[in-house]
Enzyme design. Structure first.
Site, PDB file in Angstrom:
ATOM      1  N   PRO A   2       0.825  -1.210   0.000  1.00 52.79           N
ATOM      2  CG  PRO A   2      -0.839  -1.602   1.570  1.00 52.79           C
ATOM      3  CD  PRO A   2       0.478  -2.127   1.081  1.00 52.79           C
ATOM      4  CD  GLU A   3       3.525   2.857  -4.160  1.00 51.28           C
ATOM      5  OE1 GLU A   3       3.492   4.036  -4.588  1.00 51.28           O
ATOM      6  OE2 GLU A   3       4.072   1.936  -4.777  1.00 51.28           O
TER       7      GLU A   3
END
Length: 270
Positions: A2-3
């Protein structure tokens, strides 16, 4: 992993449901995460009201009355709100709220974290040296130009340095560099101010589009409602090795840069 857009999507989805809710119990089913969950976590947070859900870089910050819960989703984690009393084997930390629902950290690979910090959150060791937020006015081409002077690092590695700008990971670095027409291998110190203006604008545009579309689904990321993001359908270069460039139709190339998969158009990016 997840960014920033995935984390921001989670924040925006959960914040209206969490703000004003009181934590009534904490259940730590697996304390061995990236950093061990503190033994006294329940004693620190139970009875406190959640005042806000914020984000700094890739960290979610639950502001309580006397401090902050700092949550990192690691490589495969998700934070979701549920009204079920049945939890899976990867549901490691469970916060029960005063409305009967539970805020659950699910993390199959256990690279995430749940940390308590009673002081000013900006002073936490994980946060105090982060660069500016990429969607803030503090981040622009002038900032990138100043920070890059004398740097021999490849611009993609420079852009992913969290001390330079917070929250940009591999996917969006690839996409922003393509949008700006910059070869990810080019030394950061040899890029001019105008090109950095273009890169900063590309970073903002790519991230904003990804947030609107719900983040990029890779493997097991889901948002707070359990639905995948769909920005992956709009990726221009990432994961598209051998496919035609959307601009010039030259096949997209995949190289390794800093031990990370890197995608580029050899014709459009200079």
């Amino acid at each position: 992993m997840p960014e920033l857009p995935e984390v921001e999507t989670t924040r925006r989805g959960l914040e209206p449901h969490l703000r004003g809710r009181r934590i009534v119990s904490v259940r730590v089913r697996q304390p061995r995460l990236r950093w061990p969950v503190a033994d006294g976590l329940a004693g620190q947070v139970c009875g406190q009201t959640i005042r806000a859900l914020q984000r700094r870089g890739k960290y979610l910050l639950l502001q309580l009355e006397t401090g902050h819960l700092i949550v990192h989703l690691g490589m495969s984690g998700s934070l979701r709100l549920t009204d079920t009393a049945t939890f899976g084997k990867h549901d490691h930390v469970i916060f029960t709220l005063d409305d009967g629902r539970s805020l659950v950290l699910r993390d199959p690979r256990r690279f995430g974290a749940v940390l308590w910090w009673p002081g000013p959150v900006e002073d936490h060791p994980l946060l105090r040296d982060l660069g500016p937020e990429p969607l803030s006015p503090d981040f622009d081409g002038a900032w990138l130009y100043r920070r890059s002077r004398g740097s021999r690092r490849a611009v993609k590695q420079f852009l992913m340095d969290q001390h330079v700008v917070a929250g940009i990971g591999n996917i969006y670095a690839n996409e922003a560099l393509f949008a700006a027409g910059i070869d990810p291998r080019r030394p950061a110190g040899r890029i001019g101010r105008r090109r950095y203006d273009c890169l900063a604008a590309a970073v903002k545009a790519v991230l904003e589009r990804a947030i609107v579309q719900g983040g990029t689904t890779l493997r097991d990321f889901v948002n707070d409602k359990g639905q995948p993001g769909y920005f992956q359908l709009a990726l221009q270069v990432y994961g598209r090795e051998g496919q035609p460039c959307p601009r010039c139709h030259t096949p997209i190339e995949r190289i390794t840069l800093g031990q990370r998969a890197t995608y580029l158009c050899p014709r459009c990016q200079r």
